[in-house]
Design a protein around this motif. Structure first.
Motif, mmCIF file in Angstrom:
data_model
loop_
_atom_site.group_PDB
_atom_site.id
_atom_site.type_symbol
_atom_site.label_atom_id
_atom_site.label_comp_id
_atom_site.label_asym_id
_atom_site.label_seq_id
_atom_site.Cartn_x
_atom_site.Cartn_y
_atom_site.Cartn_z
ATOM 1 N N GLY A 58 0.922 -1.454 0.124
ATOM 2 C CA GLY A 58 0.097 -0.032 0.069
ATOM 3 C C GLY A 58 0.765 1.269 -0.115
ATOM 4 N N HIS A 59 1.816 1.369 -0.714
ATOM 5 C CA HIS A 59 2.962 2.466 -0.701
ATOM 6 C C HIS A 59 3.299 2.494 -2.138
ATOM 7 C CE1 HIS A 59 6.245 0.148 -0.293
ATOM 8 N NE2 HIS A 59 6.062 -0.373 0.916
ATOM 9 N N GLY A 60 4.033 3.613 -2.320
ATOM 10 C CA GLY A 60 4.603 3.697 -3.925
ATOM 11 C C GLY A 60 5.899 2.871 -3.741
ATOM 12 N N THR A 61 6.499 2.907 -5.265
ATOM 13 C CA THR A 61 7.772 2.120 -5.320
ATOM 14 C C THR A 61 9.010 2.892 -5.184
ATOM 15 O OG1 THR A 61 6.390 0.530 -6.569
ATOM 16 C CG2 THR A 61 8.726 0.392 -6.966
ATOM 17 N N GLY A 62 8.969 4.073 -5.292
ATOM 18 C CA GLY A 62 10.219 5.068 -5.299
ATOM 19 C C GLY A 62 9.998 6.389 -5.021
ATOM 20 N N HIS A 63 10.930 6.929 -4.652
ATOM 21 C CA HIS A 63 11.279 8.361 -4.426
ATOM 22 C C HIS A 63 12.542 9.043 -4.752
ATOM 23 C CE1 HIS A 63 13.046 8.077 -0.652
ATOM 24 N NE2 HIS A 63 12.281 6.947 -0.404
ATOM 25 N N GLY A 64 12.604 10.178 -5.321
ATOM 26 C CA GLY A 64 13.974 10.859 -5.293
ATOM 27 C C GLY A 64 14.518 11.051 -4.063
ATOM 28 N N VAL A 65 15.959 11.070 -4.058
ATOM 29 C CA VAL A 65 16.604 11.149 -2.742
ATOM 30 C C VAL A 65 17.415 12.519 -3.106
ATOM 31 C CG1 VAL A 65 18.295 10.363 -1.227
ATOM 32 C CG2 VAL A 65 16.628 8.737 -2.200
ATOM 33 N N GLY A 66 17.902 13.441 -2.088
ATOM 34 C CA GLY A 66 18.552 14.472 -2.061
ATOM 35 C C GLY A 66 20.009 14.415 -2.120
ATOM 36 N N ALA A 67 20.785 15.317 -2.557
ATOM 37 C CA ALA A 67 22.082 15.406 -2.578
ATOM 38 C C ALA A 67 22.484 16.333 -1.124
ATOM 39 C CB ALA A 67 22.672 15.980 -3.695
ATOM 40 N N PHE A 68 22.591 15.446 0.038
ATOM 41 C CA PHE A 68 22.611 16.123 1.325
ATOM 42 C C PHE A 68 21.344 17.174 1.346
ATOM 43 C CE2 PHE A 68 24.679 19.169 4.553
ATOM 44 C CZ PHE A 68 23.979 18.441 5.574
ATOM 45 N N LEU A 69 20.043 16.432 1.226
ATOM 46 C CA LEU A 69 18.966 17.183 1.432
ATOM 47 C C LEU A 69 17.902 16.315 1.844
ATOM 48 C CD1 LEU A 69 18.936 20.009 -1.517
ATOM 49 C CD2 LEU A 69 18.521 20.350 1.035
ATOM 50 N N ASN A 70 16.801 16.720 1.296
ATOM 51 C CA ASN A 70 15.706 15.722 1.932
ATOM 52 C C ASN A 70 15.867 14.526 1.462
ATOM 53 O OD1 ASN A 70 14.891 18.224 2.971
ATOM 54 N ND2 ASN A 70 13.005 18.600 1.790
ATOM 55 N N VAL A 71 15.320 13.472 2.279
ATOM 56 C CA VAL A 71 15.348 12.186 1.901
ATOM 57 C C VAL A 71 14.319 11.701 0.783
ATOM 58 C CG1 VAL A 71 13.986 11.086 3.732
ATOM 59 C CG2 VAL A 71 15.747 9.569 2.711
ATOM 60 N N HIS A 72 13.239 12.586 0.750
ATOM 61 C CA HIS A 72 12.453 12.301 -0.142
ATOM 62 C C HIS A 72 12.265 13.742 -1.103
ATOM 63 C CE1 HIS A 72 9.435 9.689 2.469
ATOM 64 N NE2 HIS A 72 10.657 8.966 1.602
ATOM 65 N N GLU A 73 12.686 13.462 -2.279
ATOM 66 C CA GLU A 73 12.540 14.571 -3.407
ATOM 67 C C GLU A 73 11.860 14.201 -4.701
ATOM 68 O OE1 GLU A 73 16.943 16.912 -3.340
ATOM 69 O OE2 GLU A 73 16.475 15.665 -5.204
ATOM 70 N N TYR A 74 10.887 15.189 -5.044
ATOM 71 C CA TYR A 74 10.119 14.824 -6.237
ATOM 72 C C TYR A 74 10.314 15.946 -7.124
ATOM 73 C CZ TYR A 74 8.008 12.687 -2.064
ATOM 74 O OH TYR A 74 7.885 11.802 -1.035
ATOM 75 N N PRO A 75 10.430 15.644 -8.433
ATOM 76 C CA PRO A 75 10.530 14.485 -9.035
ATOM 77 C C PRO A 75 11.847 13.605 -8.602
ATOM 78 C CG PRO A 75 10.914 15.787 -10.879
ATOM 79 C CD PRO A 75 10.493 16.868 -9.429
ATOM 80 N N PRO A 76 12.060 12.437 -8.922
ATOM 81 C CA PRO A 76 11.306 11.492 -9.439
ATOM 82 C C PRO A 76 10.274 11.033 -8.237
ATOM 83 C CG PRO A 76 13.300 10.379 -9.211
ATOM 84 C CD PRO A 76 13.356 11.741 -8.799
ATOM 85 N N LEU A 77 9.085 10.577 -8.625
ATOM 86 C CA LEU A 77 7.976 9.840 -7.758
ATOM 87 C C LEU A 77 7.420 8.556 -8.323
ATOM 88 C CD1 LEU A 77 6.490 9.746 -5.079
ATOM 89 C CD2 LEU A 77 4.735 11.142 -5.873
ATOM 90 N N ILE A 78 7.698 7.618 -7.855
ATOM 91 C CA ILE A 78 7.404 6.263 -8.664
ATOM 92 C C ILE A 78 5.980 5.866 -7.861
ATOM 93 C CG2 ILE A 78 8.117 4.007 -9.391
ATOM 94 C CD1 ILE A 78 11.065 5.209 -9.436
ATOM 95 N N THR A 79 5.083 5.972 -8.715
ATOM 96 C CA THR A 79 3.646 5.350 -8.125
ATOM 97 C C THR A 79 3.155 5.022 -9.247
ATOM 98 O OG1 THR A 79 2.258 7.475 -8.041
ATOM 99 C CG2 THR A 79 3.606 7.016 -6.204
ATOM 100 N N SER A 80 1.746 4.413 -9.097
ATOM 101 C CA SER A 80 0.977 4.018 -10.230
ATOM 102 C C SER A 80 0.330 5.036 -10.952
ATOM 103 C CB SER A 80 -0.027 3.210 -9.875
ATOM 104 O OG SER A 80 -0.839 3.669 -8.777
ATOM 105 N N ARG A 81 0.412 6.370 -10.307
ATOM 106 C CA ARG A 81 -0.358 7.477 -10.811
ATOM 107 C C ARG A 81 0.685 8.259 -11.779
ATOM 108 N NH1 ARG A 81 -4.676 10.077 -8.444
ATOM 109 N NH2 ARG A 81 -3.786 8.823 -6.585
ATOM 110 N N PRO A 82 0.382 8.210 -12.995
ATOM 111 C CA PRO A 82 1.404 9.117 -13.924
ATOM 112 C C PRO A 82 1.343 10.483 -13.678
ATOM 113 C CG PRO A 82 -0.396 7.826 -15.033
ATOM 114 C CD PRO A 82 -0.658 7.629 -13.818
ATOM 115 N N SER A 83 2.359 11.432 -13.652
ATOM 116 C CA SER A 83 2.305 12.614 -13.419
ATOM 117 C C SER A 83 2.598 13.396 -14.685
ATOM 118 C CB SER A 83 3.351 13.070 -12.547
ATOM 119 O OG SER A 83 3.627 14.331 -12.553
ATOM 120 N N ALA A 84 1.605 14.380 -15.014
ATOM 121 C CA ALA A 84 1.582 15.095 -16.130
ATOM 122 C C ALA A 84 3.036 16.098 -16.446
ATOM 123 C CB ALA A 84 0.349 16.143 -16.433
ATOM 124 N N SER A 85 3.200 16.500 -15.029
ATOM 125 C CA SER A 85 4.560 17.558 -14.938
ATOM 126 C C SER A 85 5.881 16.778 -14.846
ATOM 127 C CB SER A 85 4.061 18.477 -13.743
ATOM 128 O OG SER A 85 4.054 17.795 -12.654
#
Ligand SMILES: *[C@@H]1O[C@H](CO)[C@@H](O)[C@H](O)[C@H]1NC(C)=O
Ligand SMILES: *[C@@H]1O[C@H](CO)[C@@H](O)[C@H](O)[C@H]1NC(C)=O
Ligand SMILES: *[C@@H]1O[C@H](CO)[C@@H](O)[C@H](O)[C@H]1NC(C)=O
Ligand SMILES: *[C@@H]1O[C@H](CO)[C@@H](O)[C@H](O)[C@H]1NC(C)=O
Ligand SMILES: *[C@@H]1O[C@H](CO)[C@@H](O)[C@H](O)[C@H]1NC(C)=O
Ligand SMILES: *[C@@H]1O[C@H](CO)[C@@H](O)[C@H](O)[C@H]1NC(C)=O
Ligand SMILES: *[C@@H]1O[C@H](CO)[C@@H](O)[C@H](O)[C@H]1NC(C)=O
Ligand SMILES: *[C@@H]1O[C@H](CO)[C@@H](O)[C@H](O)[C@H]1NC(C)=O
Ligand SMILES: [Mn+2]
Length: 657
Positions: free
Chosen positions: A516-543
């Motif tokens: 029940g969660h996504g498959t992947g997320h971007g990771v910062g360069a000594f920044l936030n552990v979650h960075e978007y894009p990329p965000l890998i979920t089943s939902r396509p993102s237009a932007s």
């Protein structure tokens, strides 16, 4: 961190309100009515609600008509995914400590929406006498908008603090409640802050520069790139509202939010001026010297003056001002429509593709981080028979190992150290109430990461220190097969990220299993552990730009069996060119992935009857690399016992299909 939308709050930045789109269903979702004439002892939950409700009715305080509903998003003014204590309004109201949720309060109802990662946790934490849990994603649970439509009298006023709701979400809610004549109204005085007697103070910790040896690009170069992008978008100036974007652009870091090396600020960029809004006490001489060295001429302002600054910007310029989709409604509304251009963040896209210095730093940081994790797993295996090691004390030991590594600056998120049934909660962080001993009888899942000057890490391993059941092995192996299918994929450049979500779930779906969660997320360069894009979920993102070379993302499928066990395998992977296919796909070229995480994947958990030869080859090649890279370092440090342990953990396997 936390797992992808697993922990990766599937969307702080990605419109939490849209999360539950799939579940329109019969209207009034059996919402409990709050008991007014309750004769039990006064409850803090009810007391807080009553105070909010009385302000909602009180037009004097609101400087307007009463409001019939009040929305509390789990956000700060910058749409940060992790928020400071001072911004944890939903926790203050409800005791719910998850990282994603939305509250709606009316005179009769008090509801909390949260996604499947948090259903069990929220049930435990909420005072259900006064709060209704709306389990996002379940059949018959309406979205927040649908609920507002079905439960408010026509032509109601719905209030919200415009600073803590993104403009895109604000406009989307306003639009969807229009059919019944409801108005979404910005309430400048946050009602929760109004009743919050002992609200934690503003954090304004020291800001520090990071050197070009880690950033690869100086700040004036980055600002010039922004100016080029502005021109491409027919704009002249911009207001940077996301904290990690300000930090990245200025090559500065802070610690105003736990685990995220950022500081509260806004940055206005014009072709001739830079205006930085922050608490000025945070800026030392060193930072001013850094500005000079990086070729920046920055004017400092007080954080609270951002709206005044935007007014001044509007007066100074006849051309357009660009803001990102994530900018708050308050920022959005302060710019006249004809002067505003709003797009998916241009800085987020720049930041998502790492430069060569950042990429090398991230790879180096992952080697040291892998070493710390290997030392921990070996130590656990050695110690659990003789010592009472729990989820919490284990996590503390792991943090100690990390802290011994060069460039360490802290953890990148709260360690999810979880035994048995606790691991079935995809977003579990141990607390004193739930702390369990790590033994040889149950699965142990550890999802953790570090912040280092040269990179941010995020890794999950699932271990059994005794004998896993056949079923546990089968589930683990299906997760592993999805994990391998992702990392070995070959894709055309700019392929939508949702493709990888499908790939990672394939083997689980074939057995009727899922996560029940996504498959992947971007990771910062000594920044936030979650960075978007990329965000890998089943939902396509237009932007989203799709997959691009030198993005870094997590690959983290899982499987969770309620009340029994949880499995997740997570590496950070770098997007690289696929050899010999640079001209494929009409010249777009092909990309693939290379893992930068170095830690053994427990072969004991693998059911080799389910594994193909190619999959076994992948594991074997990976383990050889882990042994080479981490093993060399262990020998250098004379950690021979740990080396022997790693040697055993990385022994070759064969498919038995
Ligand atoms: C939160 O939990 C604490 C400790 O159990 C309890 O005392 C308090 O009343 C709860 N507050 C709310 C708002 O539910
Ligand atoms: C509304 O505000 C006034 C003035 O502050 C106060 O006296 C009154 O009690 C408030 N009404 C409610 C319902 O709380
Ligand atoms: C509320 O508004 C809707 C849409 O205009 C209308 O169909 C409905 O009859 C209204 N309900 C009441 C109770 O007035
Ligand atoms: C910043 O980097 C650019 C590109 O490498 C370089 O041309 C410029 O001289 C640098 N500026 C400063 C102030 O170091
Ligand atoms: C910095 O900017 C200010 C305000 O725009 C200007 O007065 C000053 O001359 C600039 N300083 C330098 C060194 O460019
Ligand atoms: C607007 O122009 C004035 C006068 O030149 C200057 O002091 C101010 O900093 C400018 N504001 C912004 C946001 O550019
Ligand atoms: C281990 O420690 C935990 C936490 O202190 C405690 O709850 C548990 O009972 C201990 N287990 C044993 C076997 O001592
Ligand atoms: C790429 O092509 C070269 C030359 O044709 C060949 O030697 C090499 O094995 C190929 N590499 C891959 C990964 O296919
Ligand atoms: Mn993760």
């Amino acid at each position: 961190m936390r797992s992808a939308p697993s922990k990766m709050a599937q969307g702080r930045r990605v419109l939490q309100f849209l999360l539950a789109v799939s579940c329109f269903a019969s209207s009034s979702a059996s919402a409990q009515f709050t008991k007014y004439n309750d004769e039990r002892l006064p409850s803090p939950a009810l007391e807080k609600l009553n105070r909010i409700r009385s302000i909602m009715e009180n037009s004097t305080t609101l400087e307007g008509d009463p409001i019939q509903a009040y929305i509390v998003p789990m956000n700060d003014a910058h749409q940060s995914e992790y928020i400071a204590e001072r911004d944890k309004r939903i926790f203050y109201l409800t005791n719910f400590s998850g990282s994603a949720g939305t509250v709606i309060i009316t005179q009769k109802h008090a509801l909390l929406w949260t996604d499947s990662r948090y259903h069990i946790q929220a049930e435990r934490q909420l005072d259900l006498n006064y709060w209704t849990l709306m389990k996002q994603g379940k059949k018959d649970v309406p979205t927040t908008e649908k609920w507002l439509l079905d439960n408010l009298a026509n032509n109601s006023r719905i209030g919200v603090d415009p600073f803590i709701l993104s403009s895109s979400t604000f406009l989307q809610i306003a639009d969807s409640v229009k059919p019944h004549g409801h108005a979404l109204v910005p309430i400048m005085t946050d009602l929760v802050d109004e009743i919050w007697d002992e609200r934690p103070p503003v954090t304004s910790n020291e800001i520090y520069p990071i050197a070009i040896q880690f950033t690869g690009q100086n700040s004036s170069y980055k600002i010039n790139q922004v100016l080029v992008k502005l021109k491409e978008n027919n704009a002249e100036s911009t207001i940077i509202t996301a904290l990690d974007e300000v930090a990245w652009l200025l090559n500065l870091r802070g610690s105003d939010i736990s685990y995220n090396p950022v500081f509260f600020s806004y940055l206005i960029i014009t072709p001739t001026n830079l205006h930085l809004y922050l608490r000025k006490g945070q800026v030392s001489k060193k930072v001013k010297k850094h500005f000079h060295e990086e070729g920046l001429n920055i004017t400092l302002h007080n954080y609270e003056d951002i709206i005044a600054g935007i007014k001044s910007l509007i007066q100074n310029t006849t051309s357009k001002i660009l803001i990102s989709d994530d900018a708050s409604y308050a920022i959005y509304k302060s710019i006249p429509d004809e002067k505003r251009i709003q797009v998916a963040s241009i800085v987020a896209k720049m930041k998502a593709v790492k430069n060569s210095v950042e990429a090398q730093g991230i790879r180096n940081a992952h080697i040291r981080d892998g070493l710390a994790l290997v030392r921990y797993l070996h130590w656990l295996d050695l110690s659990i028979d003789t010592n009472n090691i729990t989820e919490i004390s284990g996590a503390a030991k792991l943090a100690t190992f990390r802290s011994e590594e060069k460039y360490f600056k802290g953890l990148s998120f709260e360690t999810a150290s979880a035994v048995g049934a606790n691991a079935a909660l995809a977003h579990y962080d141990p607390s004193e109430d739930t702390d369990k001993q790590i033994t040889r009888k149950e699965i142990y899942l550890v999802d953790s990461g570090g912040q280092y000057l040269d990179g941010t890490t995020d890794v999950t391993r699932t271990m059994h220190f005794g004998t896993p059941t056949d079923y546990e092995k089968q589930c683990f192996t299906r997760v592993l097969k999805g994990f391998i299918a992702f990392v070995t994929s070959v894709v055309p450049t700019n392929t939508p990220l949702s493709y990888l979500d499908n790939v990672a779930r394939r083997e689980l779906w074939q057995a009727g299993l899922d996560y029940g969660h996504g498959t992947g997320h971007g990771v910062g360069a000594f920044l936030n552990v979650h960075e978007y894009p990329p965000l890998i979920t089943s939902r396509p993102s237009a932007s989203s730009p799709g997959i691009m070379e030198n993005m870094f993302t997590s690959d983290e499928p899982g499987y969770y069996e309620e009340d029994k066990f949880g499995i997740r395998i997570e590496d950070v992977v770098q997007v690289i060119k696929k050899a010999n296919l640079s001209e494929a796909f009409g010249g777009r070229g092909a990309l693939t992935f290379e893992t930068v995480t170095f830690a053994p994947i427990q072969t004991k958990m693998i059911d080799t009857n389910l594994l193909t030869k190619d999959e076994a080859d992948y594991i074997n090649a990976y383990h050889q690399k882990v042994l080479r890279v981490i093993g060399r370092e262990l020998k250098k440090r004379n950690l021979i016992e740990t080396y022997q342990w790693l040697l055993a953990e990385t022994k070759q396997i064969a498919s038995t299909r």
